[in-house]
Design a protein around this motif. Structure first.
Motif, PDB file in Angstrom:
ATOM      1  N   PHE A  77     -21.010 -56.427 -45.280  1.00 52.68           N
ATOM      2  CA  PHE A  77     -22.120 -56.856 -44.420  1.00 52.68           C
ATOM      3  C   PHE A  77     -22.638 -58.242 -44.815  1.00 52.68           C
ATOM      4  O   PHE A  77     -23.809 -58.536 -44.690  1.00 52.68           O
ATOM      5  CB  PHE A  77     -23.261 -55.824 -44.448  1.00 52.68           C
ATOM      6  CG  PHE A  77     -22.763 -54.421 -44.281  1.00 52.68           C
ATOM      7  CD1 PHE A  77     -22.247 -54.017 -43.075  1.00 52.68           C
ATOM      8  CD2 PHE A  77     -22.768 -53.528 -45.326  1.00 52.68           C
ATOM      9  CE1 PHE A  77     -21.753 -52.741 -42.897  1.00 52.68           C
ATOM     10  CE2 PHE A  77     -22.275 -52.251 -45.169  1.00 52.68           C
ATOM     11  CZ  PHE A  77     -21.766 -51.842 -43.958  1.00 52.68           C
ATOM     12  N   LEU A  85     -23.776 -44.980 -32.448  1.00 50.50           N
ATOM     13  CA  LEU A  85     -23.940 -46.168 -33.279  1.00 50.50           C
ATOM     14  C   LEU A  85     -22.767 -46.296 -34.249  1.00 50.50           C
ATOM     15  O   LEU A  85     -22.393 -45.333 -34.901  1.00 50.50           O
ATOM     16  CB  LEU A  85     -25.246 -46.084 -34.069  1.00 50.50           C
ATOM     17  CG  LEU A  85     -26.524 -45.958 -33.251  1.00 50.50           C
ATOM     18  CD1 LEU A  85     -27.715 -45.814 -34.175  1.00 50.50           C
ATOM     19  CD2 LEU A  85     -26.708 -47.140 -32.333  1.00 50.50           C
ATOM     20  N   SER A  86     -22.223 -47.487 -34.336  1.00 50.29           N
ATOM     21  CA  SER A  86     -21.122 -47.701 -35.279  1.00 50.29           C
ATOM     22  C   SER A  86     -21.699 -47.842 -36.681  1.00 50.29           C
ATOM     23  O   SER A  86     -22.871 -48.194 -36.843  1.00 50.29           O
ATOM     24  CB  SER A  86     -20.349 -48.952 -34.891  1.00 50.29           C
ATOM     25  OG  SER A  86     -21.090 -50.103 -35.191  1.00 50.29           O
ATOM     26  N   PRO A  87     -20.897 -47.583 -37.722  1.00 49.79           N
ATOM     27  CA  PRO A  87     -21.397 -47.728 -39.096  1.00 49.79           C
ATOM     28  C   PRO A  87     -21.951 -49.133 -39.357  1.00 49.79           C
ATOM     29  O   PRO A  87     -22.949 -49.303 -40.047  1.00 49.79           O
ATOM     30  CB  PRO A  87     -20.151 -47.475 -39.949  1.00 49.79           C
ATOM     31  CG  PRO A  87     -19.243 -46.693 -39.084  1.00 49.79           C
ATOM     32  CD  PRO A  87     -19.524 -47.102 -37.677  1.00 49.79           C
ATOM     33  N   TYR A  88     -21.310 -50.122 -38.758  1.00 47.71           N
ATOM     34  CA  TYR A  88     -21.753 -51.503 -38.912  1.00 47.71           C
ATOM     35  C   TYR A  88     -23.152 -51.692 -38.319  1.00 47.71           C
ATOM     36  O   TYR A  88     -24.014 -52.351 -38.886  1.00 47.71           O
ATOM     37  CB  TYR A  88     -20.748 -52.416 -38.209  1.00 47.71           C
ATOM     38  CG  TYR A  88     -20.916 -53.888 -38.459  1.00 47.71           C
ATOM     39  CD1 TYR A  88     -20.462 -54.465 -39.632  1.00 47.71           C
ATOM     40  CD2 TYR A  88     -21.512 -54.711 -37.508  1.00 47.71           C
ATOM     41  CE1 TYR A  88     -20.602 -55.814 -39.861  1.00 47.71           C
ATOM     42  CE2 TYR A  88     -21.658 -56.066 -37.724  1.00 47.71           C
ATOM     43  CZ  TYR A  88     -21.195 -56.624 -38.910  1.00 47.71           C
ATOM     44  OH  TYR A  88     -21.334 -57.968 -39.127  1.00 47.71           O
ATOM     45  N   ILE A 144     -25.420 -49.303 -37.848  1.00 50.46           N
ATOM     46  CA  ILE A 144     -26.404 -48.560 -38.634  1.00 50.46           C
ATOM     47  C   ILE A 144     -26.876 -49.418 -39.806  1.00 50.46           C
ATOM     48  O   ILE A 144     -28.064 -49.525 -40.085  1.00 50.46           O
ATOM     49  CB  ILE A 144     -25.790 -47.224 -39.123  1.00 50.46           C
ATOM     50  CG1 ILE A 144     -25.602 -46.290 -37.923  1.00 50.46           C
ATOM     51  CG2 ILE A 144     -26.675 -46.569 -40.174  1.00 50.46           C
ATOM     52  CD1 ILE A 144     -24.921 -44.989 -38.236  1.00 50.46           C
ATOM     53  N   LEU A 191     -29.193 -52.117 -38.532  1.00 47.42           N
ATOM     54  CA  LEU A 191     -30.556 -51.634 -38.295  1.00 47.42           C
ATOM     55  C   LEU A 191     -31.359 -51.621 -39.597  1.00 47.42           C
ATOM     56  O   LEU A 191     -32.537 -51.969 -39.621  1.00 47.42           O
ATOM     57  CB  LEU A 191     -30.515 -50.226 -37.697  1.00 47.42           C
ATOM     58  CG  LEU A 191     -30.129 -50.138 -36.225  1.00 47.42           C
ATOM     59  CD1 LEU A 191     -29.838 -48.709 -35.841  1.00 47.42           C
ATOM     60  CD2 LEU A 191     -31.236 -50.699 -35.356  1.00 47.42           C
TER      61      LEU A 191
END
Lengths: 118, 372
Positions: B13, B318-321, B323, B326
């Motif tokens: 990230f 929602l994609s892991p990315y 989440i 957020l």
């Protein structure tokens, strides 16, 4: 419950009735887990990995140390930074059943009452 | 919290953190970057990303320790203007462009970025995908006009690259709040089947196979074949397909696959690639929502930075990315979304669960925007 099962082990007894309540509550709990509270999933407190826990060090002959990096937490922290959302592999798009599940997303599918021009 | 700074661990990230840091003005420190790896520290593509960030900002302070495992970033002002950047070929231009799409509207002067490198690879969203989905999304937030464009001048496949893309983005003082709760039905499917340094017939083979699957749903399908030659075909051979489904309400859902880069793993047949890509599009339709899975975080960012009004957007799962995005939005802007799951009705044939995201924008205004 188990004792109860042994007693009723006679031929012809209706065994499916046993532990109905327990089965129902188990099914309920399973369902609860399958649909988690999304807000909690996103904003809930994340358990931070402890650094001291990560290092499982062993000494070899008093000179070398073996480090075994644990894959769980640190691995994620250094995973590839990519926005792709990999698809759910359980969906088989060769099946008619799957194809039917999205038919109404297209203009050719069924329309809601009141939106249909016809 | 020491003077608004944030600290993170690891290189995952990476872009989110630096982009949000730039927009919020909070400095960020990233520690333990691949600290246990055989090759510790930042990779070349990340260094290239930092250099790009340095080009579009003015007065950023970047400190990296000797091994490259710790990065400190103090953001400067978003300046914009005309820049050129050679993107490291370890990642495709999409990797860099995703961040520029988030920063572009908030520059002092309109951005015109010429990016060189790999235009299409299997890892990141390709420039074709971003062109056909991210740009319409920006328009919904009031970032429109002639200035908004992504132009593929030269195509360059992985691993060699040699492509060139020009991204232009106008600036806005404020963003419009949006209410995207009804995706509408899909009216048509468009696509690009691209090929370079292989037989131009590849494009036609892709189109034929993809149509075979998608025609079961809708007749209005047009897939362009884009075969670039000579100097504009980059350094490596390859082909691929981008598919976009457009709904009556102007939402775009997309899917794509690029061929395996030369010399990396099993080669794929164009027919197989097209069929897998068509199925990926069906998967995306199943997920549904008003914004497709690769642009979820862009939509959420623009909602956060909107005027002080309620914005609603219906998304697929929602994609892991997303989440993680957020969580980062909460860290940098103290904004938490209201998240409601919408289950499909019993007799509805519209795919899986949807998620309704609601938030009140922080009323971000681009004070550095030049007034003419």
């Amino acid at each position: 419950v188990r004792k109860h099962q042994h007693e009723e082990e006679e031929p012809g007894a209706l065994r499916w009735k046993e532990g109905l309540q327990q089965k129902a509550s188990e099914a309920f709990l399973r369902h609860q887990e399958a649909a988690p509270n999304l807000r909690k999933l996103v904003y809930g407190s994340v358990v931070e990995a402890d650094d001291s826990e990560m290092e499982e060090e062993e000494e070899l002959g008093g000179l070398f140390r073996v480090t075994r990096p644990q894959k769980s937490k640190k691995f994620q922290a250094n995973a590839v930074d990519c926005s792709r959302f990999n698809p759910d592999t359980s969906h088989n798009w060769d099946l008619e059943e799957m194809l039917n599940s999205i038919r109404d997303c297209f203009v050719t599918g069924k329309w809601e009452d009141g939106q249909d021009a016809a | 919290m020491a003077s608004h700074g944030l600290t993170y661990d690891g290189c995952n990230f990476f872009r989110q953190r630096l982009v949000l840091s730039t927009l919020s003005g909070k400095h960020v420190k990233i520690k333990n970057i691949r600290s246990r790896d055989d090759e510790p520290g930042l990779r070349d593509f990340e260094a290239s990303f930092i250099r790009l960030l340095d080009k579009v900002t003015n007065g950023s302070r970047i400190e990296i320790n000797q091994t490259g495992t710790v990065l400190f970033y103090q953001p400067g002002l978003l300046y914009g203007g005309t820049i050129e950047h050679d993107c490291n070929t370890q990642r495709s231009i999409g990797y860099y462009l995703e961040a520029l799409l988030m920063l572009g509207p908030f520059m002092k002067t309109p951005l015109k970025a010429t990016l060189r490198g790999v235009t299409n690879d299997p890892t990141d969203p390709t420039v074709d995908l971003l062109k056909s989905t991210a740009l319409p999304l920006l328009k919904k937030f009031g970032i429109d006009g002639e200035g908004l464009d992504i132009k593929v001048v030269k195509r360059g496949m992985a691993p060699g690259g040699g492509g060139e893309v020009v991204f232009t983005c106008p600036v806005r003082r404020t963003l419009k709040p949006v209410q995207l709760t009804e995706p509408g039905k899909i009216k048509r499917i468009r696509g690009v089947a691209y090929s370079v340094r292989v037989s131009p017939q590849m494009g036609n083979r892709i189109v034929e196979s993809a149509r075979g699957i998608l025609n079961q749903f809708i007749p209005d399908i047009y897939i362009y074949t884009d075969h670039m030659k000579g100097a504009s075909s980059g350094k490596s051979p390859g082909f691929g397909l981008t598919l976009v489904a457009e709904t009556l309400n102007g939402s775009f859902l997309s899917a794509e696959i690029s061929s395996t880069p030369q010399g990396q793993g099993e080669p794929v047949l164009p027919e197989d690639l097209a069929r897998s890509c068509a199925k990926l599009l069906l998967e995306e339709v199943y997920r549904g929502g008003c914004v497709d899975s690769s642009n979820q975080s862009l939509a959420l960012l623009l909602m956060t930075l909107g005027q002080q009004d309620v914005s609603k957007v219906l998304l697929g799962p929602l994609s892991p990315y997303t989440i993680e995005f957020l969580r980062h939005i909460r860290d940098f802007f103290q904004i938490m979304f209201k998240i409601e799951v919408q289950k499909p009705l019993e007799d509805e044939r519209k795919g899986g669960d949807k998620v309704l995201m609601t938030c009140v924008g922080i009323g971000y205004s681009n004070i550095s925007k030049a007034i003419k």
